[in-house]
Design an enzyme around this catalytic site. Structure first.
Site: not given
Length: 249
Positions: A155-157
């Site tokens: 999700a962060y990436s």
């Protein structure tokens, strides 16, 4: 090193400005002459930041995932400062460290909502004021994870890759308006955001940095402040590496 009066007369918004990289940026902008509005959802951290920063700062508790809250904060900031010349969109969260197929659905939506939708709200809110003033500098905080994709951080990436795409698009839209839009892609910088990560993930990130160390807040701040300055006049829609050699494109 700071540059006296580099931001004299400039009005800046720093999201996530109560701690970490955001606080470092706000501190330097003020030291170099800017008036700064801190936008952060953590009221206690805002109170501490305001006490440390002295004059030429204001603070607004803002949930950037809410368009109405961001629009209201932009309106109040303009009333308080007289305009907005600079936006540094630094607010973000990491989310849990786990595989995509085990990633909690609610956590996925939360990361995307803060890191992408929240940043979109902030960019959207300030651009009309910059257009009115005929000048602007926007610096969006992405991440090396948005270039390379960190395992167990899907999700962060994904959110940071999307920030890069948004920056490139908006930069082209504003290219003839004397408003530049650029992104910075740091590798890991040891701030309170590490509290959101597992030690295994922290160790993985360190292992990928050729310099063999984490970045320092002041190193990222130096790059951000150049991009936020008048000197950055012929560069827009670009992505600037700050990853200790991990990503060089």
């Amino acid at each position: 090193m700071s540059f006296a009066d580099r931001f004299a007369g400039k009005r800046a918004v720093v999201t996530g400005g109560a701690s970490g990289i955001g606080f470092g940026v706000a501190s330097r902008l003020i030291a170099e002459g800017a008036s700064v509005a801190l936008w952060d959802r953590d009221q206690a951290a805002l109170d501490r930041a305001v006490a440390e920063l002295g004059s030429r700062r204001s603070a607004f508790q803002v949930d950037i995932t809410s368009w109405d809250a961001v629009a209201a904060a932009a309106k109040s900031t303009v009333e308080n400062l007289g305009g907005i010349d600079v936006l540094v969109a630094s607010a973000g969260i990491t989310g849990p460290n786990t595989t995509l197929w085990e990633y909690p659905v609610e956590a996925w939506h939360q990361v995307i909502d803060v890191n992408l939708n929240g940043l979109f709200h902030c960019n959207r809110a300030v651009v009309p004021h910059m257009l009115e003033g005929g000048y602007g500098r926007i610096v969006n905080l992405a991440s090396v994870a948005g270039k390379e994709g960190n395992p167990n951080a899907s999700a962060y990436s994904t959110s940071k890759a999307a920030v890069i795409g948004l920056t490139k698009s908006l930069g082209k839209e504003l290219a003839k308006k004397n408003i530049t839009v650029n992104a910075v892609t740091p590798a890991a910088v040891k701030t309170a955001i590490f509290d959101q990560m597992t030690q295994e993930h922290i160790d993985f990130m360190l292992s990928k940095i050729p310099m063999g160390r984490f970045g320092k807040v002041e190193e990222i701040t130096s790059l951000i402040c150049w991009l936020a300055s008048e000197e950055c006049s012929f560069t827009t829609g670009s992505v600037f590496d700050a990853s200790g050699g991990r990503a060089t494109y």
